[in-house]
Design an enzyme around this catalytic site. Structure first.
Site, PDB file in Angstrom:
ATOM      1  CB  CYS A 181       2.560   6.952   0.949  1.00 22.50           C
ATOM      2  SG  CYS A 181       1.296   6.667  -0.281  1.00 22.50           S
ATOM      3  CG  HIS A 184       4.592   4.426  -2.332  1.00 23.12           C
ATOM      4  ND1 HIS A 184       4.126   4.516  -1.037  1.00 23.12           N
ATOM      5  CD2 HIS A 184       5.932   4.664  -2.260  1.00 23.12           C
ATOM      6  CE1 HIS A 184       5.113   4.788  -0.229  1.00 23.12           C
ATOM      7  NE2 HIS A 184       6.234   4.894  -0.947  1.00 23.12           N
ATOM      8  CG  ASP A 227       9.175   5.829   0.187  1.00 15.45           C
ATOM      9  OD1 ASP A 227       8.323   6.604   0.694  1.00 15.45           O
ATOM     10  OD2 ASP A 227       8.892   4.717  -0.301  1.00 15.45           O
TER      11      ASP A 227
END
Lengths: 704, 320
Positions: free
Chosen positions: A441, A483, A498
């Site tokens: 991520c 994250h 995201d």
């Protein structure tokens, strides 16, 4: 002559070049082997929990010394051991160990090196154990060593490991008291166990009422305690590293509704500064004022129990609509909110912190003013990515379209979502976007934010946690849920994007375990979504959570909550002392059986006797109370006759009683009526005795 | 008795007022931490401070668990002592210069075994320890007290103490009972032969008795043949007596008195008399003892010997 010669010869042969004055030989005979073995067991059990955090060499040295001392006791013929275990050698050894510790930790005055040194010191003291008073010192040191394990872990396991050590401590105390005649270990342990149970009520009471302080008594030089969890900067691979840990980051209890999975964005450090490779927070941030909208719908209230991470930030569901409030009676804010939406606590989170928080789940953050120049800086180290950004800006007209185009690119091109991407070089974003095309991520967030900046849209990276697993009535958020995502400045607010959702949509919906291939090195806990193993793990966590809530988190706040729940004001110290003393007295009375041991014993003993026997005992007590007791060895009939002589008033009654008992005893008249008659006769006797003045009873000397 | 003296007696039992059998009740039990107990408390305090400073909940828990153990040790040490019964204290006799033995007999009537009771008396050369008194049973200890002078040797204040079970607390109790041992005078070394011998020393004279005639009775002592026990008397409820059988020859009778020693100092006289008593016993001759105020008829045997020696021991001394 010859005898003397032989004796001299022997003594010279025994003589060594070591001066005897130094007393280098540990007189192994002076310490009882039983003391030695009991203390060795205690020390090993006290050392055991430290094995986890100490460097391996320290563990080996500490355990080895104990082994050597026990060996020296078992094998007194090994002379070299005397040397190794002499006071001088051990003192030198301790100095060397101190230096080693200084070298290993980089400093000496601090908690961790002190614990390591204590660990070795206890073993060294044991190795040169000589006298009984040494044993006392050793037991005190071992108790303290036992305590120091809680610096590192206060889990159920840590508590469970302590219990055998406490039993061993009791056993050691019993053995040191009298090593020769001490009871065998098994009965000693039973005794100590029983004593611990007896002491448990006192222990529990003290644990509950002992006043807790909210801060330390003195501050020590700040230990370089390892921070855990998110860090204050993000570079490729940093979040992936974190994802391998199944440690709990925090636990959450929701007051009523639990937000849906795709809204569980827990906001942590926000990074605006980019140097081409890593992201960090803006150097200067301002405190924002929250425009609290109390009537806003969809507000979620929840309580966070944040594990210590020794950093300054706290977590809230995006978007926080209030400041973290301490959960005790005096509601005070524990943190401020910055213009980038991050919660910054006043003090580092060095202990488990419990706070009330409210949020309205959403993907737009309004706090703060217009974005600063930092949020447009691309650092210029990734030229290909900049070109990409400019191209996207040229071909699309709105920021949303630009972002969507890049996300589209992520989801189509052979981009891969993995915990183990190839290493990146001098231009990490370029290499990621155009060469390796695999990442976690933080790679996606970093590339996305940078390309957006190149396209002229202010952007920043937000780190935190995404997800959380409900376990019973609370949610667990683990480090593996760490994250990173991005925010773009669109229409006067920061809008969440995201990019991970484009490449691995299941990451957002189903968690990291679902998003990653089976060959990824993910903690098993993140994968266990079902099955009995997963169930066991979750049950274990529930136990841990309960333990955490009820025992470990029992601090001044929890104490205040308890008083509140009981509906009493916080008691003053003297009141607490009085309560403890009163309960202690009751406890003593319960265990000893006040007043005296006699009446209760007598009562319970009598209960088991046949009724006639009980009546007889009552008669004996009654007469003894009036100084007419039976002499030792006096036959019952003789006694009653003597009493009748002494107290003629009672003669008739006593005669009747005597007859009654004799019938009952020897003629086997054992019915209710006969018993009733006996009882009533005794009652009548009591009345007569009460009327008879005490002085009239004349004491007659006992028959010889 | 003044209040202060009463208090002193109650606290320290300075006068031998305690009647046996005596049960050690809570009024006379003292309990204080031992040095090891104090060190333990110190360690607990240190642990508490560390727990406070580092806010260790489990640190508090451990600390209080050990406090509970410490408190429970207090209780168990107390319970080990409370209800302990001193049934009686047997005192052996001995010659001055030797040691006499006091044997307190302890009982545990309250249904619990008692452990590691230590007995100390001011005169005893070393403390005695009773490792265990089983429940509803008794156990004896032996306190050996060295002697220097003849007479009554009081045991003095007996201290019963115990640090059982963990050695963190010491409970103790004073028992001052008027028990004393009789210390006989030291027998003179190489005393001259027995003085005047009455009667004829030779064996075959006029009233020689047939072997087996009963001449008297003496107390039964272990080892006596059952056939010599006077069973008739036993049947009457008397104590065990043994029939003394007349020897074939009439033994010589010695009359022992202070003047017979031809010494001046009283102690020397008593010392010589003691030696003579022993010699006469050894030779098997009857002897009588004449002391101012005491007169013991001629006889022999262990009871007679004891009476004589006791008379010598306390001669000229006041009541015990």
């Amino acid at each position: 002559m010859t005898a003397v010669g032989v004796a001299l010869g022997k003594s010279t042969r025994k003589k060594r070049w070591v001066p005897q004055v130094l007393n280098l030989r540990p007189s192994t005979a002076a310490v009882e082997p039983r003391i030695l073995s009991a203390l060795a067991a205690l020390l090993l059990l006290a050392q055991l929990p430290h094995v986890v955090h100490l460097p391996l060499w320290a563990t080996l040295l500490g355990g080895g010394l104990i082994g050597l001392r026990v060996l020296a006791c078992k094998r007194p013929d090994i002379r070299s051991l005397d040397w190794v275990l002499s006071s001088i050698a051990l003192t030198g050894f301790c100095v060397i160990v101190a230096l080693l510790i200084r070298w290993h930790y980089g400093y000496f005055v601090g908690r961790d090196p002190a614990v390591a040194f204590l660990f070795i010191l206890v073993a060294a003291k044991f190795a040169e154990l000589r006298r009984g008073s040494d044993a006392t010192l050793l037991m005190c040191l071992a108790s303290f060593l036992l305590l120091t394990q809680y610096f590192y872990s206060q889990t159920i396991v840590a508590a469970a490991v302590t219990l055998p050590a406490v039993l061993a401590l009791g056993h050691a105390l019993a053995v040191v008291r009298d090593p020769v005649r001490a009871a065998p270990a098994a009965s000693n342990l039973t005794l100590v166990g029983a004593m611990l149970l007896q002491g448990a009520p006192i222990a529990i009471l003290l644990f509950i009422v002992f006043p807790r302080l909210s801060g330390p008594l003195w501050s020590l030089p700040e230990d370089s305690m390892a921070t855990s969890g998110l860090s204050d900067s993000m570079s490729p691979g940093s979040i992936a590293d974190l994802s391998r840990s199944s440690e709990v980051a925090f636990r959450v209890e929701f007051d009523n509704e639990v937000p849906p999975k795709d809204l569980r964005y827990w906001r942590g450090p926000v990074f605006e500064r980019f140097d081409g490779r890593s992201w960090s927070a803006a150097p200067i941030r301002e405190v924002a004022t929250l425009a609290v909208d109390a009537n806003a719908t969809g507000t979620i209230n929840y309580t966070v129990m944040l594990q210590p991470h020794r950093q300054h930030w706290m977590f809230a569901l995006d978007r926080a609509t209030g400041l973290p409030m301490s959960s005790s009676g005096d509601a005070k804010a524990l943190a401020r909110i910055m213009t980038d939406g991050q919660l910054i606590s006043d003090a580092p989170i060095n202990r488990i912190t419990r706070y009330l928080q409210q949020s309205i789940p959403g993907d737009r953050v309004h706090t703060g003013a217009a974005p600063g120049p930092l949020t447009r800086n691309t650092a210029g180290r990734n030229p290909r990515a900049e070109v990409l950004g400019q191209q996207l800006a040229a071909t699309h007209d709105s920021p949303e379209a630009i972002a969507a185009a890049l996300l589209q690119r992520f989801s189509q091109a052979p981009f891969r979502y993995t915990l183990q991407p190839s290493l990146l070089g001098i231009s990490p974003v370029d290499e990621f976007l155009f060469d390796t095309r695999e990442g976690f991520c933080e790679h996606y967030a970093s590339a996305f934010a940078m390309v957006m900046r190149a396209a002229g849209i202010p952007s920043r990276v937000v780190t935190g946690y995404l997800g959380g697993e409900m376990n019973g009535d609370y949610m667990i958020v683990r480090q593996s849920d760490a994250h990173a995502w991005t925010e773009l400045w669109i229409d006067g607010a920061w809008q969440r994007f995201d990019p991970t959702g484009a490449i691995a949509p299941s990451r957002i919906e189903d968690g990291i375990g679902a998003a990653l291939g089976a060959d990824e090195p993910l903690p098993s806990l993140s994968r266990l979504t079902g099955g009995w193993m997963g169930g066991m793990q979750l049950r274990w966590d529930r136990m841990n959570h309960a333990w955490q809530r009820m025992v470990v988190d029992f601090d001044d706040d929890a104490q205040a909550r308890l008083w509140e729940k009981l509906g009493i004001k916080k008691p003053a110290l003297w009141q607490l002392t009085a309560v403890v003393l009163a309960v202690s007295c009751a406890w003593v009375a319960l265990l000893i059986g006040l007043p005296g041991f006699t009446w209760w014993k007598q009562y319970t003993h009598e209960r088991r006797l046949p009724p006639a026997e009980r009546a007889w005992q009552r008669l004996e007590r009654l007469l003894a109370h009036h100084a007419l007791g039976r002499h030792i060895g006096e036959a019952p009939a003789d006694w009653l006759q003597r009493v009748a002589r002494q107290q003629p008033v009672l003669a008739d009654q006593l005669h009747a009683l005597s007859q009654g008992f004799a019938r009952q005893r020897f003629a086997g008249v054992d019915d209710e009526a006969a018993l009733g008659a006996l009882e009533s006769s005794i009652g009548a006797l009591r009345k007569t005795l009460r009327r008879t003045p005490r002085g009239k009873t004349t004491s007659v000397p006992a028959p010889a | 008795m003044s209040a202060a003296r009463k208090l002193r007696q109650r606290l320290f039992r300075t006068r031998p007022d305690d009647a046996l059998p005596l049960t050690v009740e809570h009024q006379r039990i003292y309990i204080l931490p031992t040095p090891r107990g104090c060190a333990f408390v110190g360690a607990l305090l240190l642990m508490l401070v560390a727990s406070i400073n580092y806010d260790l909940s489990l640190g508090y828990a451990l600390c209080f668990l050990l406090t509970g153990l410490f408190t429970s040790a207090l209780l168990n040490t107390y319970r080990n002592m409370a209800g302990l019964c001193v049934h009686h204290i047997e005192a052996s006799s001995g010659f001055a210069g030797d040691a006499v033995t006091f044997s307190p007999k302890l009982g545990a009537p309250a249904g619990r075994a008692r452990h590691a009771i230590e007995l100390v008396s001011p005169g005893a050369s070393e403390r005695a320890t009773v490792t265990v008194v089983e429940a509803t049973s008794t156990a004896s200890a032996a306190l050996s007290v060295p002697t220097t002078r003849r007479g009554h040797l009081p045991l003095g204040r007996l201290t019963l103490a115990s640090t059982w079970p963990l050695g963190l607390w010491r409970a103790w109790s004073y028992v001052h009972s008027p028990v004393s041992a009789t210390v006989w005078p030291r027998p003179e070394n190489d005393a001259p032969p027995l003085p005047v011998i009455h009667g004829d020393g030779d064996g075959g004279n006029a009233h020689a008795h047939r072997e087996g005639d009963v001449s008297g009775l003496r107390d039964w002592i272990p080892g006596d043949s059952p056939s010599r026990v006077a069973w008739k008397r036993v049947a009457r409820g008397d104590e065990l007596k043994v029939r003394l059988l007349e020897a074939n020859h009439q033994p010589a009778t010695t009359e022992l008195a202070l003047e017979a020693t031809r010494l001046n100092a009283l102690e020397a006289q008593l010392s010589r008399l003691t030696a003579w008593v022993l010699n006469a016993e050894h030779q098997g001759s009857d002897y009588s003892l004449q002391l101012p105020g005491t007169s013991i008829d001629a006889d022999r045997g262990s009871t007679h010997r004891k009476h004589s020696l006791d008379a010598l021991a306390v001669h000229g001394l006041g009541a015990p």
